[in-house]
Design an enzyme around this catalytic site. Structure first.
Site, PDB file in Angstrom:
ATOM      1  N   GLY A  36      12.398  45.755  62.555  1.00 15.03           N
ATOM      2  CA  GLY A  36      12.155  47.177  62.290  1.00 15.03           C
ATOM      3  C   GLY A  36      12.873  48.086  63.264  1.00 15.03           C
ATOM      4  O   GLY A  36      13.455  47.667  64.263  1.00 15.03           O
ATOM      5  N   ARG A 287       3.489  52.175  50.946  1.00 11.63           N
ATOM      6  CA  ARG A 287       2.313  51.398  51.269  1.00 11.63           C
ATOM      7  C   ARG A 287       1.122  52.011  50.531  1.00 11.63           C
ATOM      8  O   ARG A 287       1.074  53.228  50.312  1.00 11.63           O
ATOM      9  CB  ARG A 287       2.097  51.442  52.785  1.00 11.63           C
ATOM     10  CG  ARG A 287       1.015  50.550  53.321  1.00 11.63           C
ATOM     11  CD  ARG A 287       1.094  50.516  54.852  1.00 11.63           C
ATOM     12  NE  ARG A 287       1.180  51.845  55.437  1.00 11.63           N
ATOM     13  CZ  ARG A 287       0.123  52.618  55.643  1.00 11.63           C
ATOM     14  NH1 ARG A 287      -1.088  52.219  55.307  1.00 11.63           N
ATOM     15  NH2 ARG A 287       0.256  53.819  56.192  1.00 11.63           N
ATOM     16  N   LYS A 393      15.216  58.213  54.617  1.00 12.24           N
ATOM     17  CA  LYS A 393      16.400  58.045  55.449  1.00 12.24           C
ATOM     18  C   LYS A 393      17.126  56.742  55.098  1.00 12.24           C
ATOM     19  O   LYS A 393      18.366  56.694  55.092  1.00 12.24           O
ATOM     20  CB  LYS A 393      16.013  58.071  56.925  1.00 12.24           C
ATOM     21  CG  LYS A 393      15.496  59.427  57.400  1.00 12.24           C
ATOM     22  CD  LYS A 393      15.304  59.459  58.910  1.00 12.24           C
ATOM     23  CE  LYS A 393      14.919  60.854  59.385  1.00 12.24           C
ATOM     24  NZ  LYS A 393      14.830  60.955  60.854  1.00 12.24           N
ATOM     25  N   GLU A 394      16.358  55.689  54.805  1.00 18.88           N
ATOM     26  CA  GLU A 394      16.974  54.417  54.418  1.00 18.88           C
ATOM     27  C   GLU A 394      17.746  54.568  53.106  1.00 18.88           C
ATOM     28  O   GLU A 394      18.850  54.030  52.960  1.00 18.88           O
ATOM     29  CB  GLU A 394      15.884  53.350  54.266  1.00 18.88           C
ATOM     30  CG  GLU A 394      15.214  52.970  55.581  1.00 18.88           C
ATOM     31  CD  GLU A 394      14.000  52.090  55.403  1.00 18.88           C
ATOM     32  OE1 GLU A 394      13.393  51.700  56.423  1.00 18.88           O
ATOM     33  OE2 GLU A 394      13.641  51.792  54.238  1.00 18.88           O
ATOM     34  N   ASP A 508      -1.915  91.092  91.796  1.00 19.04           N
ATOM     35  CA  ASP A 508      -3.366  90.889  91.737  1.00 19.04           C
ATOM     36  C   ASP A 508      -3.803  90.014  92.922  1.00 19.04           C
ATOM     37  O   ASP A 508      -2.977  89.360  93.572  1.00 19.04           O
ATOM     38  CB  ASP A 508      -3.707  90.240  90.393  1.00 19.04           C
ATOM     39  CG  ASP A 508      -5.159  89.835  90.281  1.00 19.04           C
ATOM     40  OD1 ASP A 508      -6.021  90.649  90.637  1.00 19.04           O
ATOM     41  OD2 ASP A 508      -5.421  88.687  89.861  1.00 19.04           O
TER      42      ASP A 508
END
Length: 738
Positions: A36, A287, A393-394, A508
């Site tokens: 992957g 999936r 994208k793939e 301040d």
């Protein structure tokens, strides 16, 4: 892509999953390394870190959950040429509450904007914490000086801070792989849970998300939950800062581009096209998950078929759903609904020779996946919510032929990058139907033009650039570390200060010149800061402008030639002159206000009322009791209803509620002082709500600076009180050098 020598020695990856699976063979257990994107990116990242001294040093240590079967293996079986795996074992009941419970039944649905699917169980959060501690125990036994620890995803949100507490000097990165939702979603979490999760992530040095939207959502949660100052891309803590940015994850472009032209892929592609009679092919792969928008996608396709009968028997939708968690009833119901919807559509429109939808419920081989990417005419990617979505994208990377159209949900992170896709709302079935028709009719020249742009982007922004950019962020933090946390352009500011002829500094006191303390009477500027103020006052008009009473200010700044403004503009003292009272209002309003405040003193032990000459305040910094902040808001609302002969202002400051006449404020006095001389340089610094009047009423070219967190009218921000002293020191140095 530029390479460089990293300052880190070893790379330690921590994620829920290990980078390989174990397969039993005749020779014994064998590890199969995953291919992957994350594994590829990590290998590339390790190479960039210059790990080439020894063979053992080149290996990446990967900490991930291990099931009980791994306990029987010899440690040598958990190592290959690139990785050394360190399984984290835990009690099965703890793992169930951690992974199936808190991670997948709460964070996953909630962060994907499905709050009705979220399960809020205290037991699951306890298991989540225990599991993160188990990861910590494995890590602390492993870490060596010079290591870079990169922690991944929503299962381990507590781990960065746990590791920071245990080993403060460790370099820690964290990447979040799913959407980070807006604060309205985060607010659904119990207060202690949301605080623990945000604090947990902030244990890292660098925190990454897929998109700028997710970064903004996270920063808002940091601001709302922890009230920490944010300077540009940094969250600032008292002792360090955290760099937060978008690092869009990507793919190995060359891998998909090259294998998409493989002969085996081509043969499988031709087989599919012949099988489908060379119809136009729409393809999707997901999936099994409710976030993927599969039902809405089918309904959009059905609407297309209803409205475009001329396309019947000419187009086929190839839908693959990959099994996931299908033993859980919610997912079983989703699978049933998908299959019923497909059956209904095929029954309504199909013929003996044509099925509108070809459906499979299985995993695809890599060859099958590439064959369908390269065979289809349309990739229909329509998740309801997705952190990034790499499928789109793939698909683009595999289309070396420059043919095909991507239809992409605007709710996928990738939509922010792939602007040449047809971007749709996945719940709008008419928009889905129209997009399908537009894609089918799109001329080849337009398909080619769109794909060329997207492919060029993916070539330049591949998975290796993702990991490279993350590592670069670490190195930038080391080389660009600073002792001054601000968004002020320092060099132009210092130049302008040094070149000015008439300078005015309005500063301040509490939270600006002096740190906030529990007992206001103990607040003091440091001796070093007093010396700086003395030097600055020799070349500039310095005004300490505060809500404090005049006795306190005069005592604190004895022998320093500065202007003093007390009680928010009620009194003014010029250097070497007596006090001048600017507020001449009556005080008949004080008693009813004090009476109301005293009720809250009785209710909250530790709080007290401070009476000033022209104001009265309820302090609750060390008050005891539940929801004191909410009660302070209630008190302020009550005080605004107190009747008075003069207009009053109710100020909700830092752990204080104050009432004063409305005629004078820090803003009115600051404006008056600024108009008395032809100043060509004005700087105003403050940390509280009362300082906003000052920021608003000064000229728009003045340098106005808010200290700390919160919305402000100031142009710039200093993160912490200590940064005020650092800035004033640099200003003083310019005068000394001159």
């Amino acid at each position: 892509m530029k390479t460089f020598n990293s300052s880190f020695n070893r790379l330690l990856i921590v994620s829920y999953r290990l980078p390989f699976t174990i397969q039993q063979t005749d020779e014994g257990p064998e590890i199969l390394q995953n291919s992957g994107g994350l594994v590829s990116a990590v290998l590339s990242m390790a190479e960039q870190m210059g790990q080439n001294q020894e063979k053992s040093a080149t290996k990446i240590h990967w900490v991930g959950h291990g099931d009980s079967s791994l306990q029987q293996l010899d440690p040598s079986a958990l190592e290959n040429d690139t990785f050394v795996a360190h399984p984290v074992f835990m009690d099965e009941a703890v793992h169930k509450g951690f992974y199936e419970g808190f991670s997948n039944d709460l964070i996953w649905p909630l962060f994907h904007y499905f709050p009705s699917y979220a399960s809020f169980k205290e037991h699951d959060f306890d298991c989540y914490r225990q599991a993160n501690i188990r990861f910590l125990e494995e890590l602390t036994a492993l870490i060596e000086p010079g290591d870079l620890v990169w922690i991944h995803d929503f299962q381990l949100m507590l781990l960065p801070d746990l590791l920071r507490q245990a080993m403060p000097d460790t370099s820690i990165g964290y990447f979040f792989h799913i959407p980070f939702p807006n604060y309205e979603i985060i607010k659904l979490l119990p207060r202690t849970w949301r605080q623990a999760l945000i604090e947990g992530v902030l244990g890292a040095d660098v925190v990454g998300f897929h998109t700028t939207d997710y970064v903004q959502h996270f920063m808002q949660s940091v601001s709302e939950v922890l009230e920490l100052p944010i300077i540009g891309q940094r969250v600032v803590l008292p002792d360090r800062s955290i760099h937060v940015n978008a690092f869009p994850i990507s793919i190995d472009f060359n891998k998909f581009n090259t294998i998409g032209q493989d002969s085996e892929v081509f043969a499988t592609q031709q087989y599919y096209m012949n099988l489908l009679r060379h119809n136009k092919i729409i393809f999707s792969v997901d999936r099994l998950d409710y976030t993927k928008g599969i039902i809405s996608r089918l309904q959009g396709y059905e609407r297309f078929l209803i409205q475009n009968p001329d396309w019947h028997d000419k187009v086929t939708f190839v839908m693959t759903v990959v099994p996931s968690r299908d033993k859980i009833s919610q997912y079983q119901e989703l699978k049933r609904e998908i299959e019923e919807t497909i059956g209904r559509i095929n029954g309504l429109f199909g013929t003996i020779g044509w099925r509108p939808i070809v459906y499979s419920y299985r995993s695809l081989t890599f060859t099958e996946l590439l064959a369908l990417y390269t065979a289809c005419d349309i990739a229909l990617i329509t998740p309801i919510r997705d952190g990034m979505n790499l499928v789109c994208k793939e698909f683009v990377a595999s289309r070396h032929d420059l043919k095909g159209v991507l239809i992409l949900s605007e709710l996928a992170g990738a939509a922010q990058e792939l602007r040449d896709a047809i971007i749709i709302n996945p719940t709008d079935t008419q928009e889905v139907a129209d997009a399908i028709k537009q894609a089918l009719l799109m001329p080849l020249a337009e398909q080619e033009s769109r794909l060329l742009h997207m492919r060029k982007h993916l070539q330049n922004h591949n998975v290796f650039r993702w990991s490279h950019n993350f590592l670069t962020a670490f190195n930038d933090m080391i080389t660009n570390s600073t002792d001054l946390e601000t968004d002020l352009p320092i060099q132009p500011f210092i130049t302008a200060f040094g070149d000015a002829r008439k300078r005015l500094l309005l500063v301040d006191f509490d939270g600006t010149l002096a740190p906030i303390v529990n007992d206001p009477a103990e607040a003091r500027p440091s001796e070093a800061l007093k010396t700086i103020l003395i030097n600055l006052a020799e070349n500039s008009d310095v005004v300490v402008i505060s809500g404090r009473n005049r006795l306190f200010l005069e005592k604190t700044f004895t022998d320093i030639s500065v202007y003093l403004v007390a009680e928010h503009g009620a009194f003014l003292k010029k250097p070497d002159q007596p006090w001048e009272r600017l507020d001449l209002s009556t005080d008949d309003w004080v008693d009813p206000v004090r009476l109301t405040m005293n009720q809250f003193v009785d209710r909250f032990p530790g709080s007290f009322v401070e009476g000033k000459e022209t104001a009265i305040a309820w302090h609750y910094r060390i008050a005891e009791g539940e929801d004191v902040e909410g009660q302070a808001i209630d008190l302020a609302a009550q005080l605004r209803r107190v009747s008075s002969s003069i207009p009053l202002t109710v100020i909700q400051g830092n752990k204080v509620v104050e009432v004063k006449p409305a005629k004078h404020s820090k803003g009115t006095v600051a404006q008056t002082i600024a108009e008395q001389k032809p100043y060509d340089f004005i700087i105003s610094i403050g940390d509280d709500t009362t300082d906003e009047d000052m920021f608003r009423q000064l000229p728009n070219w003045a340098y106005t600076m808010k200290v700390g967190s919160g919305v402000s009218f100031a142009r710039y921000r200093l993160a912490r009180q200590q940064d005020v002293e650092t800035l004033l020191l640099r200003m003083n140095d310019v005068l000394i050098e001159a």
